[in-house]
Motif scaffolding. Structure first.
Motif, short mmCIF file in Angstrom:
data_model
loop_
_atom_site.label_atom_id
_atom_site.label_comp_id
_atom_site.label_asym_id
_atom_site.label_seq_id
_atom_site.Cartn_x
_atom_site.Cartn_y
_atom_site.Cartn_z
N VAL A 49 0.87 -1.17 0.00
CA VAL A 49 0.00 0.00 0.00
C VAL A 49 0.91 1.22 0.00
O VAL A 49 1.78 1.35 0.85
CB VAL A 49 -0.92 0.02 1.24
CG1 VAL A 49 -1.79 1.26 1.24
CG2 VAL A 49 -1.76 -1.25 1.30
N VAL A 50 0.71 2.09 -0.98
CA VAL A 50 1.51 3.30 -1.11
C VAL A 50 0.60 4.51 -0.92
O VAL A 50 -0.39 4.65 -1.65
CB VAL A 50 2.21 3.37 -2.48
CG1 VAL A 50 3.02 4.65 -2.61
CG2 VAL A 50 3.08 2.14 -2.70
N THR A 51 0.92 5.33 0.06
CA THR A 51 0.14 6.54 0.26
C THR A 51 1.00 7.76 -0.07
O THR A 51 2.21 7.74 0.12
CB THR A 51 -0.37 6.67 1.71
OG1 THR A 51 0.74 6.71 2.60
CG2 THR A 51 -1.29 5.52 2.07
N CYS A 52 0.36 8.76 -0.60
CA CYS A 52 1.01 10.05 -0.86
C CYS A 52 0.24 11.09 -0.06
O CYS A 52 -0.98 11.18 -0.17
CB CYS A 52 0.95 10.41 -2.34
SG CYS A 52 1.95 9.34 -3.38
N GLY A 53 0.97 11.82 0.76
CA GLY A 53 0.32 12.80 1.61
C GLY A 53 1.07 14.12 1.63
O GLY A 53 2.30 14.15 1.51
N GLY A 54 0.31 15.18 1.78
CA GLY A 54 0.93 16.49 1.82
C GLY A 54 1.34 16.93 0.42
O GLY A 54 0.79 16.48 -0.58
N GLY A 55 2.32 17.78 0.37
CA GLY A 55 2.80 18.27 -0.93
C GLY A 55 1.95 19.39 -1.46
O GLY A 55 0.91 19.75 -0.91
N THR A 56 2.41 19.94 -2.59
CA THR A 56 1.70 21.07 -3.20
C THR A 56 0.99 20.70 -4.49
O THR A 56 0.19 21.48 -4.99
CB THR A 56 2.69 22.22 -3.49
OG1 THR A 56 3.71 21.75 -4.39
CG2 THR A 56 3.33 22.73 -2.20
N TYR A 57 1.31 19.53 -5.04
CA TYR A 57 0.61 19.11 -6.26
C TYR A 57 0.56 17.59 -6.34
O TYR A 57 1.38 16.88 -5.77
CB TYR A 57 1.29 19.67 -7.52
CG TYR A 57 2.66 19.08 -7.81
CD1 TYR A 57 2.80 18.01 -8.69
CD2 TYR A 57 3.81 19.60 -7.22
CE1 TYR A 57 4.06 17.47 -8.95
CE2 TYR A 57 5.06 19.07 -7.48
CZ TYR A 57 5.17 18.00 -8.35
OH TYR A 57 6.41 17.46 -8.60
N PHE A 58 -0.47 17.09 -7.03
CA PHE A 58 -0.61 15.67 -7.31
C PHE A 58 -1.41 15.55 -8.59
O PHE A 58 -2.56 16.00 -8.66
CB PHE A 58 -1.31 14.92 -6.18
CG PHE A 58 -1.28 13.43 -6.38
CD1 PHE A 58 -0.25 12.68 -5.84
CD2 PHE A 58 -2.24 12.80 -7.15
CE1 PHE A 58 -0.20 11.30 -6.06
CE2 PHE A 58 -2.20 11.43 -7.37
CZ PHE A 58 -1.17 10.68 -6.81
N ASP A 59 -0.81 14.98 -9.62
CA ASP A 59 -1.46 14.82 -10.92
C ASP A 59 -2.07 13.42 -10.99
O ASP A 59 -1.39 12.44 -11.28
CB ASP A 59 -0.42 15.03 -12.03
CG ASP A 59 -1.01 15.01 -13.42
OD1 ASP A 59 -2.11 14.44 -13.61
OD2 ASP A 59 -0.36 15.56 -14.32
N PHE A 128 4.67 13.48 -10.94
CA PHE A 128 3.25 13.64 -10.63
C PHE A 128 2.98 14.20 -9.23
O PHE A 128 1.86 14.61 -8.94
CB PHE A 128 2.46 12.34 -10.84
CG PHE A 128 2.86 11.20 -9.94
CD1 PHE A 128 2.29 11.03 -8.70
CD2 PHE A 128 3.82 10.29 -10.36
CE1 PHE A 128 2.65 9.97 -7.89
CE2 PHE A 128 4.19 9.23 -9.56
CZ PHE A 128 3.60 9.07 -8.31
N THR A 129 4.02 14.25 -8.36
CA THR A 129 3.77 14.81 -7.02
C THR A 129 5.06 15.19 -6.31
O THR A 129 6.12 14.65 -6.62
CB THR A 129 2.99 13.83 -6.13
OG1 THR A 129 2.57 14.50 -4.95
CG2 THR A 129 3.81 12.61 -5.77
N ASP A 130 4.89 16.08 -5.34
CA ASP A 130 5.98 16.36 -4.40
C ASP A 130 5.56 15.91 -3.00
O ASP A 130 6.19 16.26 -2.01
CB ASP A 130 6.38 17.84 -4.41
CG ASP A 130 5.26 18.76 -3.95
OD1 ASP A 130 4.10 18.31 -3.83
OD2 ASP A 130 5.54 19.94 -3.71
N ALA A 131 4.50 15.12 -2.93
CA ALA A 131 3.99 14.62 -1.66
C ALA A 131 4.94 13.59 -1.06
O ALA A 131 5.77 13.00 -1.76
CB ALA A 131 2.61 13.99 -1.86
N ASN A 132 4.80 13.37 0.24
CA ASN A 132 5.57 12.33 0.91
C ASN A 132 4.99 10.97 0.54
O ASN A 132 3.78 10.76 0.62
CB ASN A 132 5.50 12.50 2.43
CG ASN A 132 6.17 13.78 2.88
OD1 ASN A 132 7.22 14.15 2.38
ND2 ASN A 132 5.54 14.46 3.82
N VAL A 133 5.85 10.05 0.13
CA VAL A 133 5.43 8.72 -0.27
C VAL A 133 5.76 7.75 0.86
O VAL A 133 6.89 7.71 1.35
CB VAL A 133 6.15 8.28 -1.57
CG1 VAL A 133 5.79 6.86 -1.94
CG2 VAL A 133 5.82 9.25 -2.70
N THR A 134 4.76 6.98 1.28
CA THR A 134 4.93 5.98 2.31
C THR A 134 4.51 4.62 1.76
O THR A 134 3.44 4.50 1.18
CB THR A 134 4.07 6.32 3.55
OG1 THR A 134 4.38 7.63 3.99
CG2 THR A 134 4.29 5.33 4.68
#
Length: 141
Positions: A49-59, A128-134
């Motif tokens: 399971v990969v979550t992306c959280g925060g960041g300024t953009y997500f395409d 596609f993103t600058d969010a944190n990837v977990t």
């Protein structure tokens, strides 16, 4: 020899290599001993399971149309069976996406992550993103 869902194959006395398995405790067992065991059930189908959280953009379109197919192309040979993306309905959610990557078993998941192919997948993330990837690993109970 090829890998299977119960670890490395090692030939035993009077048994073909395909019937011998090494369990997580490095104990040599037959296929019959492994099938139906708790370990066998836990090793069947592993999910990352990969979550992306925060960041300024997500395409979202790029993630679905480019990144997931890239992951499939890179990791299918290691046992990736499917990849799916889910997005929260709440625009104020902490996570902006959740990806489910289903592998044949836990060994194939770890093989994929250890492969050089993972670099190409991770290098694609900033597109596609600058969010944190977990990343988290789960298995059926």
């Amino acid at each position: 020899m090829p890998d299977d869902s119960h670890g490395s194959r090692k030939p035993g006395k009077g048994r073909p290599a395909a019937d011998i398995h090494i369990d997580r405790n490095h104990k040599q067992r037959t296929r019959a001993e492994c099938e139906g065991s708790v370990e066998s059930r836990l090793m069947a189908n592993a999910t990352m399971v990969v979550t992306c959280g925060g960041g300024t953009y997500f395409d979202r379109d790029y993630y679905v149309d480019v990144h997931l197919p890239l992951a499939l192309a890179c990791w299918q040979k290691h046992g990736l069976e499917s990849a799916a993306a889910f997005f929260p309905r709440d625009v104020n959610s902490v996570d902006v996406s959740v990806g489910f990557y289903r592998f044949r078993d836990e060994a194939s998941l770890h093989a994929a992550l250890a492969s050089a192919d993972t670099d190409a997948i991770m290098d694609d993330v900033p597109r596609f993103t600058d969010a944190n990837v977990t990343r988290m690993i789960g298995a059926p109970l």
